[in-house]
Motif scaffolding. Sequence first.
Motif, PDB file in Angstrom:
ATOM      1  N   ALA A 162      65.405  43.893  54.373  1.00 45.27           N
ATOM      2  CA  ALA A 162      66.793  44.244  54.715  1.00 45.27           C
ATOM      3  C   ALA A 162      67.653  42.995  54.923  1.00 45.27           C
ATOM      4  N   ARG A 163      67.326  41.956  54.150  1.00 47.59           N
ATOM      5  CA  ARG A 163      68.095  40.710  54.163  1.00 47.59           C
ATOM      6  C   ARG A 163      68.142  40.040  55.537  1.00 47.59           C
ATOM      7  N   GLN A 164      67.076  40.223  56.284  1.00 52.25           N
ATOM      8  CA  GLN A 164      66.975  39.521  57.565  1.00 52.25           C
ATOM      9  C   GLN A 164      66.877  38.024  57.316  1.00 52.25           C
ATOM     10  N   ARG A 165      67.562  37.279  58.142  1.00 54.78           N
ATOM     11  CA  ARG A 165      67.593  35.827  57.988  1.00 54.78           C
ATOM     12  C   ARG A 165      67.301  35.195  59.360  1.00 54.78           C
ATOM     13  N   LEU A 166      66.129  34.571  59.474  1.00 58.37           N
ATOM     14  CA  LEU A 166      65.702  34.022  60.750  1.00 58.37           C
ATOM     15  C   LEU A 166      65.427  32.523  60.613  1.00 58.37           C
ATOM     16  N   LYS A 167      65.849  31.765  61.623  1.00 63.64           N
ATOM     17  CA  LYS A 167      65.607  30.329  61.644  1.00 63.64           C
ATOM     18  C   LYS A 167      64.453  30.004  62.587  1.00 63.64           C
ATOM     19  N   PHE A 168      63.586  29.104  62.147  1.00 59.42           N
ATOM     20  CA  PHE A 168      62.457  28.688  62.967  1.00 59.42           C
ATOM     21  C   PHE A 168      62.311  27.166  62.921  1.00 59.42           C
ATOM     22  N   PRO A 169      61.907  26.552  64.025  1.00 63.90           N
ATOM     23  CA  PRO A 169      61.531  25.138  63.960  1.00 63.90           C
ATOM     24  C   PRO A 169      60.306  24.996  63.075  1.00 63.90           C
ATOM     25  N   CYS A 170      60.102  23.805  62.537  1.00 67.05           N
ATOM     26  CA  CYS A 170      58.987  23.639  61.614  1.00 67.05           C
ATOM     27  C   CYS A 170      58.435  22.219  61.640  1.00 67.05           C
ATOM     28  N   GLY A 188      68.964  21.917  68.839  1.00 63.58           N
ATOM     29  CA  GLY A 188      69.345  22.658  67.658  1.00 63.58           C
ATOM     30  C   GLY A 188      68.345  22.433  66.534  1.00 63.58           C
ATOM     31  N   LEU A 189      68.667  22.966  65.360  1.00 62.86           N
ATOM     32  CA  LEU A 189      67.799  22.827  64.196  1.00 62.86           C
ATOM     33  C   LEU A 189      68.576  22.256  63.024  1.00 62.86           C
ATOM     34  N   ALA A 190      67.952  21.339  62.286  1.00 62.94           N
ATOM     35  CA  ALA A 190      68.490  20.836  61.027  1.00 62.94           C
ATOM     36  C   ALA A 190      67.711  21.521  59.905  1.00 62.94           C
ATOM     37  N   ILE A 191      68.349  22.436  59.211  1.00 58.82           N
ATOM     38  CA  ILE A 191      67.668  23.217  58.189  1.00 58.82           C
ATOM     39  C   ILE A 191      67.395  22.341  56.967  1.00 58.82           C
ATOM     40  N   LEU A 192      66.136  22.257  56.588  1.00 55.06           N
ATOM     41  CA  LEU A 192      65.720  21.425  55.465  1.00 55.06           C
ATOM     42  C   LEU A 192      65.460  22.288  54.237  1.00 55.06           C
ATOM     43  N   LYS A 193      65.749  21.736  53.077  1.00 56.79           N
ATOM     44  CA  LYS A 193      65.485  22.416  51.818  1.00 56.79           C
ATOM     45  C   LYS A 193      64.283  21.755  51.143  1.00 56.79           C
ATOM     46  N   PRO A 194      63.299  22.544  50.729  1.00 63.01           N
ATOM     47  CA  PRO A 194      62.082  21.969  50.154  1.00 63.01           C
ATOM     48  C   PRO A 194      62.320  21.330  48.788  1.00 63.01           C
ATOM     49  N   GLU A 195      61.582  20.259  48.558  1.00 60.56           N
ATOM     50  CA  GLU A 195      61.528  19.623  47.253  1.00 60.56           C
ATOM     51  C   GLU A 195      60.096  19.734  46.747  1.00 60.56           C
ATOM     52  N   ASN A 196      59.895  19.404  45.481  1.00 63.06           N
ATOM     53  CA  ASN A 196      58.559  19.525  44.892  1.00 63.06           C
ATOM     54  C   ASN A 196      57.526  18.740  45.691  1.00 63.06           C
ATOM     55  N   GLY A 197      56.454  19.433  46.059  1.00 64.92           N
ATOM     56  CA  GLY A 197      55.368  18.778  46.786  1.00 64.92           C
ATOM     57  C   GLY A 197      55.506  18.810  48.293  1.00 64.92           C
ATOM     58  N   ASP A 198      56.665  19.178  48.805  1.00 66.32           N
ATOM     59  CA  ASP A 198      56.864  19.240  50.252  1.00 66.32           C
ATOM     60  C   ASP A 198      56.096  20.429  50.838  1.00 66.32           C
ATOM     61  N   ARG A 199      55.632  20.247  52.065  1.00 64.13           N
ATOM     62  CA  ARG A 199      54.969  21.328  52.789  1.00 64.13           C
ATOM     63  C   ARG A 199      55.743  21.609  54.073  1.00 64.13           C
ATOM     64  N   PHE A 200      56.030  22.882  54.295  1.00 59.84           N
ATOM     65  CA  PHE A 200      56.709  23.314  55.500  1.00 59.84           C
ATOM     66  C   PHE A 200      55.796  24.264  56.272  1.00 59.84           C
ATOM     67  N   TYR A 201      55.711  24.052  57.574  1.00 64.13           N
ATOM     68  CA  TYR A 201      54.923  24.926  58.436  1.00 64.13           C
ATOM     69  C   TYR A 201      55.846  25.453  59.524  1.00 64.13           C
ATOM     70  N   ALA A 202      56.260  26.714  59.378  1.00 68.01           N
ATOM     71  CA  ALA A 202      57.191  27.312  60.326  1.00 68.01           C
ATOM     72  C   ALA A 202      56.467  27.702  61.603  1.00 68.01           C
ATOM     73  N   ILE A 203      57.160  27.519  62.718  1.00 72.48           N
ATOM     74  CA  ILE A 203      56.611  27.870  64.032  1.00 72.48           C
ATOM     75  C   ILE A 203      57.235  29.192  64.456  1.00 72.48           C
ATOM     76  N   THR A 204      56.514  30.270  64.228  1.00 72.75           N
ATOM     77  CA  THR A 204      56.973  31.590  64.620  1.00 72.75           C
ATOM     78  C   THR A 204      56.487  31.873  66.036  1.00 72.75           C
ATOM     79  N   PRO A 205      56.966  32.932  66.677  1.00 71.81           N
ATOM     80  CA  PRO A 205      56.531  33.203  68.056  1.00 71.81           C
ATOM     81  C   PRO A 205      55.019  33.351  68.225  1.00 71.81           C
ATOM     82  N   GLY A 206      54.331  33.803  67.171  1.00 77.85           N
ATOM     83  CA  GLY A 206      52.904  34.044  67.327  1.00 77.85           C
ATOM     84  C   GLY A 206      51.978  33.027  66.705  1.00 77.85           C
ATOM     85  N   LYS A 207      52.448  32.313  65.666  1.00 85.16           N
ATOM     86  CA  LYS A 207      51.553  31.402  64.970  1.00 85.16           C
ATOM     87  C   LYS A 207      52.340  30.444  64.093  1.00 85.16           C
TER      88      LYS A 207
END
Length: 211
Positions: A162-170, A188-207
């Motif tokens: 349903a087009r939910q849009r959530l921001k998480f630290p990573c 605050g958060l600085a939203i980063l955009k991935p480039e080739n080879g980048d790895r992002f690990y989002a920190i959600t409330p549970g894991k």
Amino acid sequence: MTINCKGEELILTVERAIYWPAKSMLIISDVHIGKSAHFRKSGIQVPDTVGHTDLQRLTALMKEFQPDILLVTGDMFHNNINSDANAFLDWRKTHAELKVVLIKGNHDALKNADYEALGIEVHTKELLCAPFRFIHDKPKEFDEYYNITGHIHPGVVLYGRARQRLKFPCFYFGENCAVLPAFSVFTGLAILKPENGDRFYAITPGKVVQV
């Protein structure tokens, strides 16, 4: 989540910290101790529980990993000694055996005597601990060391149904540099955009989840 970086096992935690088992080292960034008190002094109503919550989370990490070293990659303090910093002094007394190392960031403006009183080993620019360089901000030139930094408070946007849009630290891991999330919840958060080879690990409330 446990990952491999340059042949080293690193544990990424939901409390916005990295644990490096080989060195018994807990790594955090951008704690900003004193920021909430600084805002209150300026007339901005910020709950005084913010700093205490961060210290409680840090205490929980101490119990979980029992590290020998706490390494902060910059902005441990937010300018000056105040009531929040005094709370950290009390916390430090209960962890007197812990070695605390700080790579100074742009907000770390305490006097040398203040750091000494808090039992903190200070490095002005960087700390080399192969295969990593710990530094507050991403360097302009790269060498054989892989850089682990902070400073920008990285975040990612996840899209749900349903087009939910959530921001998480990573946690961000690029070719030459990793960026830790800000440890403090009062940032605050600085939203980063991935480039080739980048790895992002989002920190959600549970894991921690790779995205």
